[in-house]
Design a protein around this motif. Structure first.
Motif, PDB file in Angstrom:
ATOM      1  N   ALA A 267      57.634  61.968  36.304  1.00 49.40           N
ATOM      2  CA  ALA A 267      58.635  62.997  36.605  1.00 49.40           C
ATOM      3  C   ALA A 267      58.635  64.106  35.558  1.00 49.40           C
ATOM      4  N   GLN A 268      58.527  63.734  34.291  1.00 51.10           N
ATOM      5  CA  GLN A 268      58.515  64.746  33.221  1.00 51.10           C
ATOM      6  C   GLN A 268      57.321  65.684  33.373  1.00 51.10           C
ATOM      7  N   LEU A 269      56.140  65.109  33.573  1.00 55.27           N
ATOM      8  CA  LEU A 269      54.944  65.932  33.692  1.00 55.27           C
ATOM      9  C   LEU A 269      54.978  66.784  34.958  1.00 55.27           C
TER      10      LEU A 269
ATOM     11  N   GLN B 109      57.322  73.871  37.028  1.00 52.71           N
ATOM     12  CA  GLN B 109      57.927  75.037  36.359  1.00 52.71           C
ATOM     13  C   GLN B 109      56.880  76.065  35.967  1.00 52.71           C
ATOM     14  N   PHE B 110      55.685  75.621  35.648  1.00 55.12           N
ATOM     15  CA  PHE B 110      54.623  76.534  35.238  1.00 55.12           C
ATOM     16  C   PHE B 110      53.866  77.103  36.444  1.00 55.12           C
ATOM     17  N   VAL B 111      53.518  76.254  37.370  1.00 52.33           N
ATOM     18  CA  VAL B 111      52.646  76.626  38.495  1.00 52.33           C
ATOM     19  C   VAL B 111      53.346  77.492  39.533  1.00 52.33           C
TER      20      VAL B 111
ATOM     21  N   ARG C 115      52.287  81.151  41.167  1.00 56.02           N
ATOM     22  CA  ARG C 115      51.599  80.936  42.453  1.00 56.02           C
ATOM     23  C   ARG C 115      50.164  80.442  42.263  1.00 56.02           C
ATOM     24  N   LEU C 116      50.020  79.488  41.357  1.00 52.07           N
ATOM     25  CA  LEU C 116      48.697  78.952  41.053  1.00 52.07           C
ATOM     26  C   LEU C 116      48.230  77.896  42.049  1.00 52.07           C
ATOM     27  N   GLY C 117      49.188  77.284  42.746  1.00 50.28           N
ATOM     28  CA  GLY C 117      48.826  76.236  43.688  1.00 50.28           C
ATOM     29  C   GLY C 117      49.967  75.275  43.918  1.00 50.28           C
ATOM     30  N   TYR C 118      49.614  74.004  44.120  1.00 49.06           N
ATOM     31  CA  TYR C 118      50.578  72.994  44.544  1.00 49.06           C
ATOM     32  C   TYR C 118      50.537  71.784  43.617  1.00 49.06           C
TER      33      TYR C 118
END
Length: 180
Positions: free
Chosen positions: A45-47, A53-55, A59-62
């Motif tokens: 969950a943490q990762l 939050q970053f992706v 709009r880098l992906g899924y």
């Protein structure tokens, strides 16, 4: 001499597995179950939260949770604990309702106390063979991780080490201690 035949498990069998807190995968025609625990879930969950939050704003992906599976060329359906698929890889940018017919760009495996080392290494090899570009294997009990880009490009991280998304999740960095 009597012989016994074992029924080969299918994707339908995998989909019918109970939502009971265990992780199931279809491997070489059989359903494999991996018991997980609370610590395992917290690390995932943490990762996943940090990745989302970053992706997402970029709009880098899924970022995909561990109950989703990927059909690999071996015909196995593997379910990384956390995975990432870059924008443009799903046809028409539509995430499939069932198993994806592609390998993720990033696969993360968080070891649980009952994981067999041989099974984990088999999985890493299968991911690399299928085209996964970056694999993180995290061992919460030992407070360490192993980063694979290939079988010859392997790096160990101690608790004070840092994950780097490199060219797979450009700009993403995360200290291992922040997810443990």
């Amino acid at each position: 001499m009597a012989t016994t035949t074992r029924r080969v498990a299918t994707e339908e069998d995998l989909l019918a597995m109970p939502q009971d807190g265990h992780k199931y995968e279809l491997v070489d025609g059989e359903i494999r179950m991996s018991p997980t625990g609370n610590r395992h879930g917290v690390v995932i969950a943490q990762l996943a939260a940090l990745l989302v939050q970053f992706v997402k704003p970029r709009r880098l992906g899924y970022v995909i949770a561990g109950d989703a599976g990927f059909r690999l060329p071996s015909k196995n359906v593997r379910c990384p604990d956390v995975s990432f698929v870059a924008t443009g890889r799903f046809p028409d940018e539509k995430v499939p309702d069932d198993f994806g017919d592609l390998a993720p760009d990033l696969a993360v495996e968080v070891l649980s106390p009952h994981d067999r080392p041989r099974h984990v290494l088999d999985k890493v090899g299968e991911y690399l063979e299928a085209g996964v570009r970056l694999i993180w294997v995290i061992d919460p009990r030992a407070a360490r991780a192993v980063v694979y880009r290939s079988l010859s490009d392997v790096r160990e991280l101690a608790a004070d080490g840092e994950f780097d998304g490199g060219d797979v999740v450009p700009g993403f960095r995360c200290a291992l201690r922040d997810i443990l």
